[in-house]
Design a protein around this motif. Structure first.
Motif, short mmCIF file in Angstrom:
data_model
loop_
_atom_site.label_atom_id
_atom_site.label_comp_id
_atom_site.label_asym_id
_atom_site.label_seq_id
_atom_site.Cartn_x
_atom_site.Cartn_y
_atom_site.Cartn_z
N GLY A 295 0.86 -1.18 0.00
CA GLY A 295 0.00 0.00 0.00
C GLY A 295 0.90 1.23 0.00
N CYS A 296 0.30 2.39 0.13
CA CYS A 296 1.08 3.64 0.11
C CYS A 296 0.78 4.44 1.38
CB CYS A 296 0.68 4.49 -1.08
SG CYS A 296 0.93 3.67 -2.64
N GLY A 297 1.74 5.19 1.81
CA GLY A 297 1.52 6.11 2.93
C GLY A 297 1.02 5.38 4.16
N SER A 298 -0.10 5.83 4.69
CA SER A 298 -0.64 5.21 5.89
C SER A 298 -1.02 3.75 5.67
CB SER A 298 -1.88 5.97 6.37
OG SER A 298 -1.52 7.25 6.76
N VAL A 342 -3.69 -2.87 0.69
CA VAL A 342 -4.41 -2.06 1.67
C VAL A 342 -4.64 -0.68 1.06
CG1 VAL A 342 -4.42 -1.22 4.04
CG2 VAL A 342 -3.16 -3.32 3.48
N SER A 343 -5.89 -0.25 1.02
CA SER A 343 -6.18 1.05 0.41
C SER A 343 -7.55 1.57 0.85
CB SER A 343 -6.16 0.92 -1.12
OG SER A 343 -6.52 2.14 -1.71
N GLN A 344 -7.56 2.76 1.40
CA GLN A 344 -8.84 3.38 1.75
C GLN A 344 -9.68 3.58 0.50
OE1 GLN A 344 -11.86 6.03 1.97
NE2 GLN A 344 -10.01 6.96 1.12
N SER A 345 -9.09 4.27 -0.47
CA SER A 345 -9.87 4.66 -1.67
C SER A 345 -10.09 3.50 -2.62
CB SER A 345 -9.12 5.76 -2.42
OG SER A 345 -7.85 5.28 -2.83
N GLY A 346 -9.16 2.56 -2.63
CA GLY A 346 -9.21 1.49 -3.64
C GLY A 346 -8.84 2.00 -5.02
N ALA A 393 -11.21 14.02 5.24
CA ALA A 393 -9.92 14.67 5.53
C ALA A 393 -8.83 13.96 4.75
CB ALA A 393 -9.62 14.60 7.03
N VAL A 394 -7.91 14.73 4.21
CA VAL A 394 -6.82 14.11 3.44
C VAL A 394 -6.01 13.16 4.33
CG1 VAL A 394 -4.61 14.65 2.31
CG2 VAL A 394 -6.67 15.87 1.64
N ALA A 395 -5.77 13.56 5.56
CA ALA A 395 -5.04 12.68 6.48
C ALA A 395 -5.98 11.57 6.96
CB ALA A 395 -4.53 13.48 7.67
N THR A 396 -5.63 10.36 6.68
CA THR A 396 -6.51 9.26 7.09
C THR A 396 -6.39 8.98 8.59
OG1 THR A 396 -7.09 6.95 6.71
CG2 THR A 396 -4.78 7.49 6.49
N THR A 397 -7.51 8.69 9.21
CA THR A 397 -7.50 8.32 10.63
C THR A 397 -8.38 7.09 10.83
OG1 THR A 397 -9.27 9.94 10.99
CG2 THR A 397 -7.01 10.63 11.54
N ALA A 402 -9.57 1.17 10.93
CA ALA A 402 -10.40 0.04 10.48
C ALA A 402 -9.55 -1.00 9.74
CB ALA A 402 -11.51 0.57 9.57
N GLN A 403 -8.55 -0.52 9.01
CA GLN A 403 -7.64 -1.47 8.33
C GLN A 403 -6.93 -2.33 9.36
OE1 GLN A 403 -5.25 1.43 6.28
NE2 GLN A 403 -6.71 1.66 4.58
N LEU A 404 -6.46 -1.67 10.43
CA LEU A 404 -5.73 -2.43 11.46
C LEU A 404 -6.58 -3.56 12.03
CD1 LEU A 404 -3.73 0.08 13.70
CD2 LEU A 404 -2.95 -1.23 11.74
N SER A 479 4.46 9.79 12.79
CA SER A 479 5.35 10.74 12.14
C SER A 479 4.76 11.24 10.81
CB SER A 479 6.70 10.06 11.92
OG SER A 479 7.52 10.86 11.13
N LEU A 480 4.18 10.31 10.05
CA LEU A 480 3.57 10.71 8.76
C LEU A 480 2.43 11.69 9.01
CD1 LEU A 480 3.12 10.47 5.70
CD2 LEU A 480 1.75 8.45 6.12
N LYS A 481 1.60 11.38 10.00
CA LYS A 481 0.44 12.24 10.29
C LYS A 481 0.91 13.65 10.62
CE LYS A 481 -2.20 10.64 9.31
NZ LYS A 481 -2.78 9.54 8.61
C1 AGP Z 1 -2.38 9.38 4.86
O1 AGP Z 1 -2.83 10.25 5.82
C2 AGP Z 1 -2.32 9.85 3.51
N1 AGP Z 1 -3.20 10.83 3.12
C3 AGP Z 1 -1.82 8.90 2.45
O2 AGP Z 1 -0.57 8.45 2.88
C4 AGP Z 1 -2.71 7.69 2.08
O3 AGP Z 1 -2.77 6.79 3.13
C5 AGP Z 1 -2.14 7.04 0.81
O4 AGP Z 1 -2.14 7.97 -0.23
C6 AGP Z 1 -2.89 5.80 0.41
O5 AGP Z 1 -4.21 6.06 0.06
P1 AGP Z 1 -5.25 4.90 -0.07
O6 AGP Z 1 -5.40 4.28 1.27
O7 AGP Z 1 -6.50 5.55 -0.56
O8 AGP Z 1 -4.70 3.91 -1.06
#
Ligand code: AGP
Length: 603
Positions: A295-298, A342-346, A393-397, A402-404, A479-481
């Protein structure tokens, strides 16, 4: 990465499009624009800056039309400026388009059109789509869009209007999300569900290369061969309120506060009858010899936490890969590998590419996704959903949390199936997971100490996060947050690694946030704490194992008792709130941090 919206109905499109753009602004916010089909042609208003700047410019303008498109931009080609904003028009102003994505062969296409006398006005890749559509237009917009899309390389989600077909709005996509909303007397196009929720919860998910011909009271779908495609109308279960701030100053705070509910809903979905539960049960750990989390980022950080949980419980080798790297490293995977995306947006382009790479190598793919109908949800061999609701919010929380919990549950189920945990041990752990929402609520009921401490940290130039093992994994997320929303430089380090270089950065009053939720590693992390304090640092110790007394250099934040492997679900809440309040005290635009966008749908 850019939000697009379209409307065709019987009301004035302008306020409807602006409202939709407000809900999509999280996808990009360096410029915005709108085009409506007015009586005598397209009326276009575009403005560099936030959506508010466009709204201001529209004030007092009597733009009217019952069909229109809008766009909020995250620049890729061409600086943020009025002229580079969307919508883009063809030279004769017969075609108007909005685009999300990147056209990789735009230079060749542009040069070809320029040789034929077409004059371009912007530096964007997107304008080529408008110019090409106008150049090829033969009296039938559907035919023209089929022809245009056959020469476009790259990714796109498009909404297109043609002056000569005043009742038709066309949508098409490849590798970027697009949905069509259906209401009683109107149809919509949008990049994401929140933009439509106040009008309808009935949507069609467009698949790659499909084309939707949308009118006020009908929508028809076609493939690239112009054959009709039948699609089913899906019902969205998210409520209208879930995409509103609900009295909070920022979506981020609202979303942090929602975590007990989100954890409860997600845990329930995986433990009681339903699709999540069925998918988890159907996966047989014994058929895999390796798990890769990507996955990326968070989302990557969630994988880092999960690695400790899977390895400890299942005794299986787990790799965590940045999705943006995975696709280029010729990964060693095969049909005995489970690749978890793992991805919030998919819709994250790098994660989608990682999924396709994994599938090409015959690995079994499992998506952990928040957005129904998203590309990963549709393309992965298996998908389980986080029940976080819309995350704005751009910053995922909440989606991260929920992923965890889904990853913990997966690890426990796998451990029991592979005989590494007994049924009883598995049940005990699941009960501890079920208790997490109440413990999260306990933290959220007393946030004053975090708020107060954070308010003293606004002047920090650099903040370090340290932990050991799983506490280190969650330090990465803390740290990322912080970096993301407060613009303070920060690094996360495994506590034992400090002495190999980083400790030279510690100066008088440098802030170090230490996480300690592992009884067995407490003395180890505490000696790292002492090492930095003796070199002048101040430490904020987030812990449920602490035996030290606070003083002017050491501030303690007590966490509820919890199994070490599940502790990131609690420590992360403190880290989220800490970052939030640092950023809030700096007066920053927390929900829309500079240079970022929520869904990164380009590489
Ligand atoms: C986290 O706060 C970020 N905005 C970013 O790292 C994000 O988690 C990442 O871009 C992955 O996005 P996704 O979960 O939609 O795939």
């Amino acid at each position: 990465m850019c939000g697009i919206i379209g409307y065709v109905g019987s009301e004035n499109a302008v306020p409807i499009i602006l409202e939709g753009l407000r809900k999509l602004e999280y996808r990009g916010y360096d410029s915005a624009g709108i085009a409506v089909r007015g009586v005598s042609g397209f009326e276009v208003v575009k403005q560099k800056g936030r959506l508010a700047a466009l709204e201001k410019r529209l004030e007092g303008q009597r733009i009217q039309g019952q069909m229109g498109i809008g766009h909020t931009r995250w620049a890729t080609h061409g600086e943020p400026s009025d002229v580079n904003s969307h919508p883009h028009l063809g030279s004769g102003s017969k075609i108007a388009i909005v685009h999300n994505g990147i056209i990789e062969n735009y230079r060749q296409l542009k040069e070809r059109l320029e040789r034929k006398g077409v004059v371009f006005v912007s530096q964007t890749d997107s304008e080529v789509i408008a110019q090409l559509t106008e150049y090829y237009y033969n009296g039938n917009l559907l035919d023209t869009v089929i022809r245009v899309s056959s020469v476009l390389e790259g990714s796109y989600a498009l909404a297109i209007m043609c002056l000569e077909e005043p009742e038709v709005l066309i949508a098409t996509k490849k590798d970027n999300p697009l949905i069509i909303g259906a209401a009683a007397d109107a149809h919509f196009i949008a990049s994401d569900v929140p933009a439509l929720l106040s009008h309808t919860n009935k949507v069609y998910y467009l698949d790659d290369k499909e084309i939707a011909v949308i009118k006020k009271d009908s929508v028809q779908f076609y493939n690239q061969d112009k054959e009709p495609v039948t699609k089913s109308l899906e019902t969205i279960t998210w409520s209208v309120d879930s995409a509103e701030k609900g009295g909070y100053p920022h979506f981020m705070l609202k979303e942090i506060m929602e975590q007990p509910t989100v954890l409860r809903d997600t845990v329930r979905s995986a433990l009681t009858r339903g699709t999540n539960n069925a998918v988890i049960n159907s996966l047989d750990i014994n058929s895999f010899n390796k798990i890769v989390l990507t996955g990326c980022g968070s989302a990557y950080n969630a994988g880092m936490v999960a690695k400790y949980v899977f390895e400890r419980l299942c005794r299986i080798s787990v790799e965590v890969e940045l999705a943006s790297e995975f696709r280029y490293k010729d990964p060693i995977i095969d049909s005995k590998s489970l690749v978890i995306l793992v991805s919030q947006s998919g819709e994250t382009a790098d994660t989608i590419a990682a999924m396709r790479e994994a599938k090409a190598k015959d690995a079994v793919t499992l998506g952990i996704v928040n957005v129904m109908g998203s590309t990963i949800a549709k393309e992965a061999d298996y998908t389980i959903y986080t029940y976080a609701g819309p995350e704005i919010a751009v910053a995922t929380t909440k989606a991260f949390s929920a992923q965890l919990v889904l990853l913990y549950i997966l690890a426990v189920r796998f451990a029991v199936k592979s005989g590494k945990l007994s049924e009883d041990e598995g049940q005990n752990l699941l009960r501890e997971i079920e208790a997490l929402p109440a413990k999260a609520a306990e933290i959220l009921a007393d946030i004053d100490p975090i708020q107060k401490y954070a308010s003293q940290c606004v002047g920090c130039k650099s903040i370090f996060f340290i932990g050991r093992n799983i506490d280190y994994a969650i330090a990465l997320e803390g740290s990322l947050k912080l970096k993301e929303i407060s613009y303070i430089h920060s690094e996360a380090y495994a506590g034992g690694e400090l002495k190999h270089g980083t400790i030279s950065l510690i100066e008088e009053n440098t802030l170090v946030v230490a996480i300690s939720c592992s009884e067995r590693l407490y003395s180890k992390i505490y000696s790292n704490v002492e090492q930095v304090i003796s070199r002048g640092a101040k430490v904020f110790l987030v812990s449920n194992t602490c035996k030290a007394c606070p003083d002017d250099k050491l501030t303690l934040l007590d966490l509820p008792q919890v199994n070490e492997l599940l502790s990131p679900s609690l420590s992360v809440i403190v880290l989220q709130l800490f970052s939030y309040y640092v950023a809030a005290n700096k007066g920053l635009d927390i929900d829309k941090p500079r240079n970022l966008a929520k869904s990164v749908t380009v590489e």
